[in-house]
Enzyme design. Structure first.
Site, PDB file in Angstrom:
ATOM      1  NE  ARG A  71       9.934 -22.840  41.005  1.00 46.77           N
ATOM      2  CZ  ARG A  71       9.617 -21.557  41.119  1.00 46.77           C
ATOM      3  NH1 ARG A  71       9.449 -20.825  40.060  1.00 46.77           N
ATOM      4  NH2 ARG A  71       9.484 -20.999  42.299  1.00 46.77           N
ATOM      5  NE  ARG A 109      12.470 -13.660  45.572  1.00 43.73           N
ATOM      6  CZ  ARG A 109      13.130 -12.577  45.909  1.00 43.73           C
ATOM      7  NH1 ARG A 109      14.118 -12.143  45.194  1.00 43.73           N
ATOM      8  NH2 ARG A 109      12.798 -11.907  47.002  1.00 43.73           N
ATOM      9  CB  ILE A 123      17.481 -10.198  48.754  1.00 42.91           C
ATOM     10  CG1 ILE A 123      18.886 -10.052  48.159  1.00 42.91           C
ATOM     11  CG2 ILE A 123      16.752 -11.364  48.121  1.00 42.91           C
ATOM     12  CD1 ILE A 123      19.843 -11.128  48.614  1.00 42.91           C
ATOM     13  CE  LYS A 150       5.854 -22.505  45.405  1.00 45.88           C
ATOM     14  NZ  LYS A 150       6.806 -21.422  45.683  1.00 45.88           N
ATOM     15  CG  ASN A 151       4.857 -19.620  48.667  1.00 39.84           C
ATOM     16  OD1 ASN A 151       5.719 -20.275  48.079  1.00 39.84           O
ATOM     17  ND2 ASN A 151       4.207 -18.613  48.111  1.00 39.84           N
ATOM     18  CB  CYS A 186       9.119 -16.612  39.552  1.00 37.88           C
ATOM     19  SG  CYS A 186       8.130 -18.081  39.677  1.00 37.88           S
ATOM     20  NE  ARG A 232       9.956 -12.465  43.371  1.00 37.60           N
ATOM     21  CZ  ARG A 232       9.328 -13.610  43.549  1.00 37.60           C
ATOM     22  NH1 ARG A 232       9.268 -14.486  42.585  1.00 37.60           N
ATOM     23  NH2 ARG A 232       8.778 -13.888  44.703  1.00 37.60           N
ATOM     24  CG  ASP A 291       1.764 -16.129  44.815  1.00 41.17           C
ATOM     25  OD1 ASP A 291       2.428 -15.415  44.041  1.00 41.17           O
ATOM     26  OD2 ASP A 291       2.267 -16.673  45.822  1.00 41.17           O
TER      27      ASP A 291
HETATM   28  C1  UD1 Z   1       6.561 -14.359  48.566  1.00 42.49           C
HETATM   29  C2  UD1 Z   1       6.020 -15.620  47.960  1.00 42.49           C
HETATM   30  C3  UD1 Z   1       5.514 -15.358  46.557  1.00 42.49           C
HETATM   31  C4  UD1 Z   1       4.511 -14.219  46.562  1.00 42.49           C
HETATM   32  C5  UD1 Z   1       5.080 -12.998  47.266  1.00 42.49           C
HETATM   33  C6  UD1 Z   1       4.066 -11.877  47.457  1.00 42.49           C
HETATM   34  C7  UD1 Z   1       7.342 -17.342  49.031  1.00 42.49           C
HETATM   35  C8  UD1 Z   1       8.398 -18.381  48.898  1.00 42.49           C
HETATM   36  N1  UD1 Z   1       7.071 -16.619  47.931  1.00 42.49           N
HETATM   37  O1  UD1 Z   1       7.675 -13.952  47.754  1.00 42.49           O
HETATM   38  O2  UD1 Z   1       4.902 -16.548  46.054  1.00 42.49           O
HETATM   39  O3  UD1 Z   1       4.179 -13.855  45.224  1.00 42.49           O
HETATM   40  O4  UD1 Z   1       5.567 -13.364  48.580  1.00 42.49           O
HETATM   41  O5  UD1 Z   1       2.966 -12.330  48.156  1.00 42.49           O
HETATM   42  O6  UD1 Z   1       6.746 -17.188  50.071  1.00 42.49           O
HETATM   43  N2  UD1 Z   1      10.960  -6.423  47.822  1.00 42.49           N
HETATM   44  C9  UD1 Z   1      11.998  -5.515  47.819  1.00 42.49           C
HETATM   45  N3  UD1 Z   1      13.139  -5.829  48.518  1.00 42.49           N
HETATM   46  C10 UD1 Z   1      13.265  -6.990  49.236  1.00 42.49           C
HETATM   47  C11 UD1 Z   1      12.190  -7.896  49.236  1.00 42.49           C
HETATM   48  C12 UD1 Z   1      11.046  -7.586  48.522  1.00 42.49           C
HETATM   49  O7  UD1 Z   1      11.911  -4.463  47.190  1.00 42.49           O
HETATM   50  O8  UD1 Z   1      14.310  -7.183  49.853  1.00 42.49           O
HETATM   51  C13 UD1 Z   1       9.717  -6.123  47.065  1.00 42.49           C
HETATM   52  C14 UD1 Z   1       9.469  -7.099  45.919  1.00 42.49           C
HETATM   53  O9  UD1 Z   1      10.170  -6.745  44.753  1.00 42.49           O
HETATM   54  C15 UD1 Z   1       7.965  -7.013  45.766  1.00 42.49           C
HETATM   55  C16 UD1 Z   1       7.478  -6.791  47.206  1.00 42.49           C
HETATM   56  O10 UD1 Z   1       8.614  -6.307  47.921  1.00 42.49           O
HETATM   57  O11 UD1 Z   1       7.610  -5.886  45.010  1.00 42.49           O
HETATM   58  C17 UD1 Z   1       6.935  -8.014  47.893  1.00 42.49           C
HETATM   59  O12 UD1 Z   1       7.850  -9.080  47.759  1.00 42.49           O
HETATM   60  P1  UD1 Z   1       8.007 -10.223  48.864  1.00 42.49           P
HETATM   61  O13 UD1 Z   1       6.843 -10.220  49.775  1.00 42.49           O
HETATM   62  O14 UD1 Z   1       9.364 -10.111  49.457  1.00 42.49           O
HETATM   63  O15 UD1 Z   1       7.969 -11.532  47.969  1.00 42.49           O
HETATM   64  P2  UD1 Z   1       8.701 -12.878  48.311  1.00 42.49           P
HETATM   65  O16 UD1 Z   1       8.841 -13.011  49.778  1.00 42.49           O
HETATM   66  O17 UD1 Z   1       9.909 -13.020  47.458  1.00 42.49           O
END
Ligand code: UD1
Length: 422
Positions: A401, A93, A124, A22-23, A117, A122, A310
């Protein structure tokens, strides 16, 4: 609403074919926005997150057609909107993944602030800071992130490693003017899959699979992509191996890549399990063998190649039946412990202190429990298989999902699992 009814003290056997990741599928679908041709995407998992993203692309004007449950043709030529609307984005998301490609192709992207989730704040911010550095103007208007401007290459240094952030920037950089350097890039196999799809479309990318990526943009020229095949889902594979482990049964997963599961397999070994591995690359088979004694362990989640967040919930379920006391430290998402209270309802002895859970191994008993996020839900299914009596897992839309045909796959392994209406 549906729930799952699971009979405990299961003994499993047999083999399960693992679906596409999925990811990986999510960014690879978003990447099709950069293509000048229709693209056939294969090995898509048949899960609701994928349908949500395809619906989002269709809503932007792309023509999307399923050839079968796992293959779709997406034609991005009709895209005539750059607005990812609230009604779709709130479901998932990862919709944020269209931001980079839309901005790169059209010079504009409007994405509703993402939901998904509930595992921590989380944010951006890292995605937005990066596209700002590449020349976009970023505003927040009525709940939408609005980015506008022609992108040029830039040096991006991520303060934190972010998977979808890295994917977004790589896709944005592919069509930008000049060279983009990403320092502290994510190295997950899903990020590598995105880089490789771009590289095979002729984009020059150095450092694939490392934490430093250099992407030379095409200065606006669209990409010639025809076909993409999604890599195997390492988290689905890990979850089924956990099902073998928690029931101390011999089961196999096929169509997997053991190289993507290094930290997970090592942790199973620490807990006393052994493996047989055959085949090669994405077409491998892993068989988990029962342990003489399931040993307690210590888990710390980190970015790839470390132990994946995960898989944290599923391993916590496993530590509940181990001999002795285990600890699980969650370093990526501060709130990713919603499964703890539900596991405790099933008789587990888990104490939380900040981001560290201490689990005293023992026996589990069936109960009514509530799924709270995608991976927490699968942990409850695993716990139910090992528990005495019957467990009902409610709110299973989370599972749908990300896990394809979950009850069919578990039934094929011999579990007694039923999807029922509340
Ligand atoms: C992706 C995966 C998710 C997995 C996660 C970590 C997908 C669709 N989802 O989520 O299943 O659990 O990686 O392996 O691929 N952060 C910030 N600012 C940002 C972005 C992230 O502070 O702009 C922080 C987050 O809060 C978290 C960390 O960085 O603490 C890692 O998050 P991130 O790797 O971005 O997770 P996702 O890409 O959302």
């Amino acid at each position: 609403m549906h729930y799952l009814q699971i009979k405990g003290e299961a003994k499993l056997s047999g083999e399960i074919k693992i679906s596409g990741a999925k990811n990986a599928a999510l960014p690879l679908i978003a990447l099709i926005i950069l293509s000048k041709n229709p693209v056939t995407i294969k090995n898509l998992p048949d899960v609701s997150d994928i349908k949500t993203l395809i619906q989002l692309l269709a809503n932007l004007g792309a023509k999307c057609e399923y050839l079968d449950a796992h293959t779709a043709v997406i034609d991005p030529r009709g895209i005539n909107s750059t607005k990812a609307v609230y009604d779709i984005v709130r479901k998932m998301r990862a919709s944020i993944l269209v931001l980079g490609p839309l901005l790169a192709r059209f010079g504009k992207a409007e994405v509703s602030m993402p939901g998904g989730c509930a595992i921590g704040a989380r944010p951006i911010d890292l995605h937005l800071k990066a596209v700002e550095k590449m020349g976009a103007q970023v505003k927040i208007e009525e709940g939408y992130v609005v980015c506008e401007g022609a992108l040029r290459g830039a040096n991006i240094s991520f303060d934190k490693i972010t998977v979808t952030g890295t994917e977004n920037v790589v896709m944005a950089a592919a069509l930008a003017h000049g060279e983009t350097c990403i320092i502290n890039a994510a190295k997950e196999p899903e990020v590598v899959a995105v880089c490789e799809a771009l590289a095979s479309a002729g984009v020059k990318i150095e450092g694939i699979g490392t934490d430093e990526l250099k992407i030379t943009g095409t200065a606006g020229e669209l990409l010639n992509i025809n076909e993409i095949t999604v890599i195997p889902d390492r988290i689905e594979a890990g979850t089924y191996l956990c099902a073998g482990a928690i029931t101390n049964s011999k089961i196999s997963v096929t169509s997997v890549n053991p190289a993507h599961l290094g930290a997970v397999l090592a942790k199973f070994e620490d807990m006393g399990f052994k493996f047989e591995i055959s085949g090669s690359g994405n077409d491998s088979k892993i068989t988990i063998l029962p342990a003489d004694e399931i040993k307690a362990t210590k888990i710390i989640t980190t970015e790839y190649p470390g132990f994946p967040t995960d898989m944290q919930a599923q391993f916590m379920a496993l530590t509940c039946v181990a001999q002795g006391t285990s600890t699980v430290e969650e370093r990526l998402f501060e709130n990713r412990f919603m499964h703890v209270s539900e596991l405790n309802r099933m008789g587990a002895d888990i104490k939380l202190n900040g981001n560290i859970a201490t689990i005293k191994g023992g026996k589990l008993a069936g109960a009514d429990v509530m799924a709270t996020d995608l991976r927490a839900s699968s942990a409850l299914v695993l716990a139910a298989l090992a528990a005495s009596g019957t467990t009902r897992v409610h709110r299973i839309y989370h599972l749908d999902r990300g896990y394809e045909s979950l009850e069919a796959k578990f039934s094929a392994l011999g579990a007694q699992i039923l999807r029922l209406e509340e």
